[in-house]
Design an enzyme around this catalytic site. Structure first.
Site, PDB file in Angstrom:
ATOM      1  N   GLU A   1       0.732  -1.137   0.262  1.00 55.37           N
ATOM      2  CA  GLU A   1       0.030   0.518  -0.146  1.00 55.37           C
ATOM      3  C   GLU A   1       1.137   0.913   0.193  1.00 55.37           C
ATOM      4  OE1 GLU A   1      -3.040   0.415   3.425  1.00 55.37           O
ATOM      5  OE2 GLU A   1      -2.910  -2.363   3.381  1.00 55.37           O
TER       6      GLU A   1
ATOM      7  N   CYS B   1       2.629   8.289   2.283  1.00 51.00           N
ATOM      8  CA  CYS B   1       3.736   6.840   2.418  1.00 51.00           C
ATOM      9  C   CYS B   1       4.034   6.294   2.444  1.00 51.00           C
ATOM     10  CB  CYS B   1       2.554   7.334   3.407  1.00 51.00           C
ATOM     11  SG  CYS B   1       2.556   5.996   4.568  1.00 51.00           S
TER      12      CYS B   1
ATOM     13  N   CYS C   1       6.121  -8.163   7.412  1.00 50.21           N
ATOM     14  CA  CYS C   1       6.441  -7.056   8.169  1.00 50.21           C
ATOM     15  C   CYS C   1       6.609  -8.248   9.684  1.00 50.21           C
ATOM     16  CB  CYS C   1       5.879  -5.862   9.075  1.00 50.21           C
ATOM     17  SG  CYS C   1       6.757  -4.723  10.209  1.00 50.21           S
TER      18      CYS C   1
ATOM     19  N   CYS D   1       4.433  -6.272  16.044  1.00 52.77           N
ATOM     20  CA  CYS D   1       3.836  -5.340  16.543  1.00 52.77           C
ATOM     21  C   CYS D   1       2.344  -6.158  16.936  1.00 52.77           C
ATOM     22  CB  CYS D   1       3.717  -4.125  16.426  1.00 52.77           C
ATOM     23  SG  CYS D   1       5.721  -4.285  16.354  1.00 52.77           S
TER      24      CYS D   1
ATOM     25  N   CYS E   1      -0.852  -3.986  15.157  1.00 50.50           N
ATOM     26  CA  CYS E   1      -0.470  -3.868  13.512  1.00 50.50           C
ATOM     27  C   CYS E   1      -1.018  -4.944  12.807  1.00 50.50           C
ATOM     28  CB  CYS E   1       1.018  -3.383  13.593  1.00 50.50           C
ATOM     29  SG  CYS E   1       0.999  -2.718  11.831  1.00 50.50           S
TER      30      CYS E   1
ATOM     31  N   CYS F   1      -1.861   1.144   8.439  1.00 49.17           N
ATOM     32  CA  CYS F   1      -1.454   0.340   8.931  1.00 49.17           C
ATOM     33  C   CYS F   1      -1.321  -0.994   8.312  1.00 49.17           C
ATOM     34  CB  CYS F   1      -1.484   0.141   9.602  1.00 49.17           C
ATOM     35  SG  CYS F   1      -1.723   2.079  10.736  1.00 49.17           S
TER      36      CYS F   1
HETATM   37  N1  SAH Z   1       7.790   0.150  10.931  1.00 50.06           N
HETATM   38  C1  SAH Z   1       7.744   1.138  11.045  1.00 50.06           C
HETATM   39  C2  SAH Z   1       6.616   1.795  10.392  1.00 50.06           C
HETATM   40  C3  SAH Z   1       5.142   1.605  10.836  1.00 50.06           C
HETATM   41  S1  SAH Z   1       3.801   2.586  10.919  1.00 50.06           S
HETATM   42  C4  SAH Z   1       7.415   1.770  12.921  1.00 50.06           C
HETATM   43  O1  SAH Z   1       7.190   0.370  13.547  1.00 50.06           O
HETATM   44  O2  SAH Z   1       7.868   2.299  13.374  1.00 50.06           O
HETATM   45  C5  SAH Z   1       3.689   4.108  11.439  1.00 50.06           C
HETATM   46  C6  SAH Z   1       3.833   4.189  12.872  1.00 50.06           C
HETATM   47  O3  SAH Z   1       1.897   3.892  13.325  1.00 50.06           O
HETATM   48  C7  SAH Z   1       3.977   3.357  13.682  1.00 50.06           C
HETATM   49  O4  SAH Z   1       4.514   4.026  14.982  1.00 50.06           O
HETATM   50  C8  SAH Z   1       3.381   2.579  13.968  1.00 50.06           C
HETATM   51  O5  SAH Z   1       3.659   1.329  15.181  1.00 50.06           O
HETATM   52  C9  SAH Z   1       1.681   3.244  14.384  1.00 50.06           C
HETATM   53  N2  SAH Z   1       0.950   1.865  14.188  1.00 50.06           N
HETATM   54  C10 SAH Z   1       0.794   0.531  13.497  1.00 50.06           C
HETATM   55  N3  SAH Z   1      -0.896   0.019  13.701  1.00 50.06           N
HETATM   56  C11 SAH Z   1      -1.290   1.289  13.901  1.00 50.06           C
HETATM   57  C12 SAH Z   1      -2.336   1.311  14.310  1.00 50.06           C
HETATM   58  N4  SAH Z   1      -3.209   0.005  14.232  1.00 50.06           N
HETATM   59  N5  SAH Z   1      -2.605   1.960  15.128  1.00 50.06           N
HETATM   60  C13 SAH Z   1      -2.495   3.416  15.177  1.00 50.06           C
HETATM   61  N6  SAH Z   1      -1.405   3.453  14.702  1.00 50.06           N
HETATM   62  C14 SAH Z   1      -0.236   2.380  14.314  1.00 50.06           C
END
Ligand code: SAH
Length: 344
Positions: free
Chosen positions: A90, A104, A111, A115, A118, A334
């Protein structure tokens, strides 16, 4: 065929030189691609027709197709890009009233970080994207802009962990930042990372002043490891030390992202722990209210709780911003569009 967008400033001049074509032709091609938003060699009308035909035989500009494209009322546009091997990633274009046009980008299919909150990592890592695939997302989004619009910012906050694919990402960003490429200043390019200290150190060594955003999400190791499994081998202290070194090397203040999950990390104690960790640092804190993911049990805090958390940090002298949510109605967050498409 060579993917032209894989290191275009290297492959193209070499290829032309081998055929005795004058070097300035490379500049014409890249100007068409990056500045004039050309779609194919046939549009590059200041090149001799035979050269255009030879280029088209040797190079592919596009290796991807657009599997889905959605536009929200606020101007946010999201693309699901299908790669040559059928995998999908995406990317998003965000518009705001200050004429900022932000893209973005994704760096990986899936990944490996896992997390807990996520959607991108729910099925693990499939593979890294190539430089060309990363740059292709940028150019496809740039083509959505009107003639009076210009890309102004890049956030590497799509699918994947950017610091786990620096070999793919850095050449793509170098093109984005170069005056001959997209001319987007490094200061307007943000890399968001789960926080891999080795990757942060490499970035600091490269010396390019990209803006670094670290996904902290918890100030103590027990909770952070629960939310971000890769914290286990790292720990919050080592992570913050790496960001200090990044600041020293580049002079750029680091942003700490903090996803707010109701009842999990949004309590007063959590705010105080965050203050304790970051106090005295030139840090920015970016609060991100959780964006709900169907399969997950987490909830978004109410706006009063978000405000209380932000206030507590601000009163202690931290610079706090709450991220304005855009595009959530088109799943522009996300890894959710990719998942939805997989399940339909
Ligand atoms: N791998 C990178 C980019 C991830 S996306 C990282 O970990 O930073 C960018 C941000 O969105 C990150 O801070 C991630 O933790 C957050 N994120 C992921 N899923 C999310 C969700 N469901 N709601 C809000 N933020 C989220």
């Amino acid at each position: 065929m060579i993917h032209l967008l894989d290191r275009p400033f290297e492959t193209l001049p070499t290829w032309l030189a081998e055929r005795g074509v004058p070097a300035y032709r490379a500049g014409q091609v890249t100007t068409w691609l990056f500045k004039r938003r050309a779609d194919g060699f046939d549009e590059m009308t200041d090149l001799p027709q035979t050269l255009r035909a030879e280029l088209a035989e040797a190079f592919a500009i596009w290796t991807t197709t657009v599997a889905a494209h959605q536009r929200a009322d606020d101007g946010t546009e999201k693309m699901l890009v299908e790669l040559a091997d059928g995998q999908r990633v995406e990317c998003v274009l965000l518009r705001d009233d200050r004429h900022h046009r932000t893209v973005c980008l994704s760096t990986q299919v899936g990944c490996a970080m896992g997390c807990a909150f996520c959607a991108s990592g729910m099925d693990g890592l499939v593979r890294n994207l190539t430089s060309g695939e990363i740059l292709e997302q940028l150019l496809r989004l740039q083509q959505l802009l009107g003639p009076d619009e210009r890309l102004s910012h890049i956030v590497v906050m799509g699918m994947g962990e950017p610091l786990a694919n620096l070999d793919g990402l850095l050449p793509a960003l170098a093109v984005a930042a170069s005056p001959e490429g997209l001319g987007i200043s490094a200061r307007r390019i943000t890399l968001s990372t789960v926080g891999l200290p080795g990757g942060i150190e490499r970035l600091a060594r490269e010396g390019v002043p990209y803006h670094l955003a670290v996904s902290l999400h918890a100030a103590d190791d027990r909770l952070r490891t629960e939310l971000i499994p890769s914290n286990r081998g790292t720990g919050v202290r080592a992570l913050v030390a790496a960001t200090d070194a990044y600041f020293e090397a580049t002079g750029r203040r680091v942003t700490f992202e903090y996803v707010l999950l109701a009842g999990v990390n949004d309590r007063v104690e959590d705010a105080d722990a965050l203050v304790g960790l970051l106090r005295g640092r030139p840090a920015l804190v970016n609060l991100i209210p959780f964006n709900p993911v169907d399969e997950l049990p987490y909830r978004t805090p109410g706006s009063a709780d978000v405000a209380r958390f932000a206030d507590r940090l601000a009163r202690s002298g931290l610079t706090v911003k709450t991220r304005y949510r855009k595009g959530d109605r088109i799943d522009a967050a996300c890894g959710q569009l990719r998942r939805r498409r997989q399940s339909t």
